[in-house]
Write a protein that holds these residues in place. Structure first.
Motif, mmCIF file in Angstrom:
data_model
loop_
_atom_site.group_PDB
_atom_site.id
_atom_site.type_symbol
_atom_site.label_atom_id
_atom_site.label_comp_id
_atom_site.label_asym_id
_atom_site.label_seq_id
_atom_site.Cartn_x
_atom_site.Cartn_y
_atom_site.Cartn_z
ATOM 1 N N ALA A 148 20.416 15.893 67.008
ATOM 2 C CA ALA A 148 20.233 17.149 67.735
ATOM 3 C C ALA A 148 21.332 17.353 68.762
ATOM 4 C CB ALA A 148 18.869 17.171 68.413
ATOM 5 N N ARG A 149 21.594 16.315 69.572
ATOM 6 C CA ARG A 149 22.603 16.413 70.629
ATOM 7 C C ARG A 149 23.226 15.043 70.842
ATOM 8 N NH1 ARG A 149 20.063 17.886 75.880
ATOM 9 N NH2 ARG A 149 22.224 18.243 76.551
ATOM 10 N N ALA A 150 24.418 15.031 71.413
ATOM 11 C CA ALA A 150 25.079 13.777 71.760
ATOM 12 C C ALA A 150 26.091 14.049 72.866
ATOM 13 C CB ALA A 150 25.762 13.146 70.545
ATOM 14 N N GLY A 151 26.469 13.007 73.557
ATOM 15 C CA GLY A 151 27.428 13.181 74.644
ATOM 16 C C GLY A 151 28.089 11.878 75.015
ATOM 17 N N LEU A 152 29.084 11.976 75.896
ATOM 18 C CA LEU A 152 29.840 10.797 76.320
ATOM 19 C C LEU A 152 30.406 11.056 77.709
ATOM 20 C CD1 LEU A 152 32.286 8.649 74.268
ATOM 21 C CD2 LEU A 152 33.163 9.784 76.331
ATOM 22 N N TYR A 153 30.528 10.000 78.485
ATOM 23 C CA TYR A 153 31.237 10.091 79.761
ATOM 24 C C TYR A 153 31.907 8.759 80.054
ATOM 25 C CZ TYR A 153 27.029 7.820 81.757
ATOM 26 O OH TYR A 153 25.987 6.962 82.023
ATOM 27 N N LEU A 154 32.935 8.796 80.877
ATOM 28 C CA LEU A 154 33.665 7.600 81.288
ATOM 29 C C LEU A 154 33.231 7.199 82.684
ATOM 30 C CD1 LEU A 154 37.289 8.562 80.156
ATOM 31 C CD2 LEU A 154 35.584 7.262 78.869
ATOM 32 N N ILE A 165 33.428 8.629 87.836
ATOM 33 C CA ILE A 165 32.725 9.149 86.656
ATOM 34 C C ILE A 165 33.447 10.412 86.194
ATOM 35 C CG2 ILE A 165 30.613 10.168 85.733
ATOM 36 C CD1 ILE A 165 28.986 8.530 87.593
ATOM 37 N N GLU A 166 33.724 10.496 84.901
ATOM 38 C CA GLU A 166 34.338 11.689 84.325
ATOM 39 C C GLU A 166 33.550 12.082 83.082
ATOM 40 O OE1 GLU A 166 36.625 13.489 85.629
ATOM 41 O OE2 GLU A 166 37.232 12.138 87.258
ATOM 42 N N PHE A 167 32.950 13.266 83.108
ATOM 43 C CA PHE A 167 32.118 13.736 82.000
ATOM 44 C C PHE A 167 32.969 14.463 80.954
ATOM 45 C CE2 PHE A 167 29.158 13.276 85.516
ATOM 46 C CZ PHE A 167 28.113 12.603 84.915
ATOM 47 N N ALA A 168 32.514 14.374 79.725
ATOM 48 C CA ALA A 168 33.250 14.964 78.603
ATOM 49 C C ALA A 168 32.498 16.161 78.031
ATOM 50 C CB ALA A 168 33.462 13.917 77.511
ATOM 51 N N ALA A 169 33.261 17.095 77.518
ATOM 52 C CA ALA A 169 32.694 18.168 76.686
ATOM 53 C C ALA A 169 32.629 17.638 75.256
ATOM 54 C CB ALA A 169 33.572 19.407 76.768
ATOM 55 N N THR A 170 31.428 17.593 74.687
ATOM 56 C CA THR A 170 31.220 16.934 73.400
ATOM 57 C C THR A 170 30.744 17.921 72.344
ATOM 58 O OG1 THR A 170 30.608 14.891 74.556
ATOM 59 C CG2 THR A 170 30.030 15.038 72.225
ATOM 60 N N GLU A 171 31.346 17.821 71.174
ATOM 61 C CA GLU A 171 30.952 18.650 70.030
ATOM 62 C C GLU A 171 30.729 17.747 68.823
ATOM 63 O OE1 GLU A 171 32.568 22.410 67.301
ATOM 64 O OE2 GLU A 171 33.763 21.623 68.972
ATOM 65 N N CYS A 172 29.580 17.912 68.176
ATOM 66 C CA CYS A 172 29.240 17.101 67.009
ATOM 67 C C CYS A 172 29.136 17.986 65.764
ATOM 68 C CB CYS A 172 27.919 16.358 67.231
ATOM 69 S SG CYS A 172 27.977 15.130 68.562
ATOM 70 N N VAL A 173 29.688 17.489 64.671
ATOM 71 C CA VAL A 173 29.678 18.224 63.411
ATOM 72 C C VAL A 173 28.978 17.376 62.355
ATOM 73 C CG1 VAL A 173 31.096 19.254 61.609
ATOM 74 C CG2 VAL A 173 31.845 19.361 63.998
ATOM 75 N N PRO A 174 27.882 17.891 61.745
ATOM 76 C CA PRO A 174 27.191 17.112 60.696
ATOM 77 C C PRO A 174 28.095 16.902 59.480
ATOM 78 C CG PRO A 174 25.821 18.924 61.500
ATOM 79 C CD PRO A 174 27.198 19.163 62.020
ATOM 80 N N VAL A 175 28.108 15.669 58.978
ATOM 81 C CA VAL A 175 28.817 15.388 57.729
ATOM 82 C C VAL A 175 27.839 15.238 56.576
ATOM 83 C CG1 VAL A 175 30.797 14.345 58.866
ATOM 84 C CG2 VAL A 175 28.855 12.909 58.245
#
Length: 335
Positions: A148-154, A165-175
């Protein structure tokens, strides 16, 4: 009925330390003046699997207790039982009401997974004293029901109290129906503000999370990957004399500086190991001539014996917080 719960002795992240935490509970009854009583206050360090009762002082608006949170606890849950003199009763459970001193481990439920985490293609970054830096991370998220959702940060430092802390803009594409490939982008719009301290140089960890479409599965990995953000270094080299007779001495001088993120400028990098290298004319291979150290002002000076036409340069192999670098090559004609 309702309850108001207060806690003192926590840090700005609502985390308990070694000192006791003061807990207060105030029961109330809506649209009534009924007198309330707190019967029990219990705590749990295992998300409610087991409970321990705390001794209470006072009752009603003065119900209070003291809790010394174990050093091994990452979270503390609370359970309060109260009643009023009109026959009303309430038992409220607050899972993970406060954080404990211990660093929480990775968590997951169901079949959700995160794998193949790679930050900046597995390579470190050399960062100067100004400008924008873009860091891209990729990972795979999967669950039998789909993602449904996912994310990542450093993050840098201690996970419980990171200094960066540095947050990322995350986009996931179903394969396929169960698996997605995700791309996360961290933007450091200006390193003068994002990396304003030399203490932030070195290894940063990547935390990644994902939730499943079934609303049950999730995973949260605090150290799913890593990337080295290093202070950029600069080397210069000047070989003299030019030209030089074969068998005579070539003197190579230069300077070694490193990005000072705290000051926003490059400053001498003193007493550091540097290599003098030489490359024969019309070749691309470099061979080591000798190793030595920069002086107390970051200056470089060493000698070599002229053998044939070729170029000299200085090289720095990097350290845990400083990036690799090579000086521009300086060609010497040997006669």
């Amino acid at each position: 009925m309702d309850l108001a719960i207060g806690a003192s002795g926590l840090d700005q992240r609502n985390r308990a330390g070694s000192a006791p935490v003061g807990l207060t509970v105030v029961p109330s009854t809506r649209v009534s003046s009924a007198a309330g009583t707190v019967d029990r206050l219990e705590w749990s360090a295992d998300d409610g699997r087991t409970w321990t009762e705390l001794p209470l002082t006072g009752s009603g608006a003065a119900a209070a207790a003291s809790l010394t949170v174990p050093a091994t606890a990452a979270y503390v849950s609370l359970r309060i039982s109260a009643r009023n003199d009109e026959g009303g009763a309430l038992r409220r459970t607050v899972l993970r009401a406060i954080a404990g001193p211990a660093v929480p481990g990775d968590e997951s439920a169901g079949g959700t997974t995160i794998s193949n985490v790679k930050v900046n293609g597995g390579k470190g970054l050399s960062i100067g004293t100004s400008g924008e830096v873009q860091i891209t991370a990729t990972f795979t998220a999967g669950d039998p029901s789909g993602i449904a959702r996912a994310g990542l940060y450093l993050w840098h430092g201690n996970f419980n109290a990171p200094d960066g802390i540095e947050f990322a803009a995350t986009e996931c594409v179903p394969v396929n129906p169960t698996t997605s490939t995700c791309t996360a982008t961290v933007y450091l719009w200006d390193v003068r503000f994002s990396l304003a301290s030399n203490a932030l140089a070195g290894s940063w960890r990547a935390a990644a999370w994902a939730t499943a479409k079934d609303g049950i599965g999730f995973t949260d990995r605090h150290g799913a990957g890593s990337v080295a953000l290093k202070r950029a270094t600069r080397l210069t080299a000047n070989a003299t004399p030019e030209p030089v007779k074969k068998g005579k001495t070539v003197t190579v001088t230069g300077a070694f500086t490193r990005a000072d993120w705290s000051a926003g400028s490059f400053k001498p990098y003193a007493s550091q190991p540097v290599t003098l290298a030489w490359s024969k004319i019309n070749t691309s291979a470099w061979g080591t001539v000798k190793g030595f150290k920069s002086d107390s002002a970051g200056n470089l000076k060493t000698t070599a014996t002229a053998g044939s036409d070729g170029s000299y340069r200085f090289s720095f192999a990097s350290d845990s917080v400083s990036a690799v670098s090579n000086s521009p090559a300086d060609y010497v004609d040997v006669q």
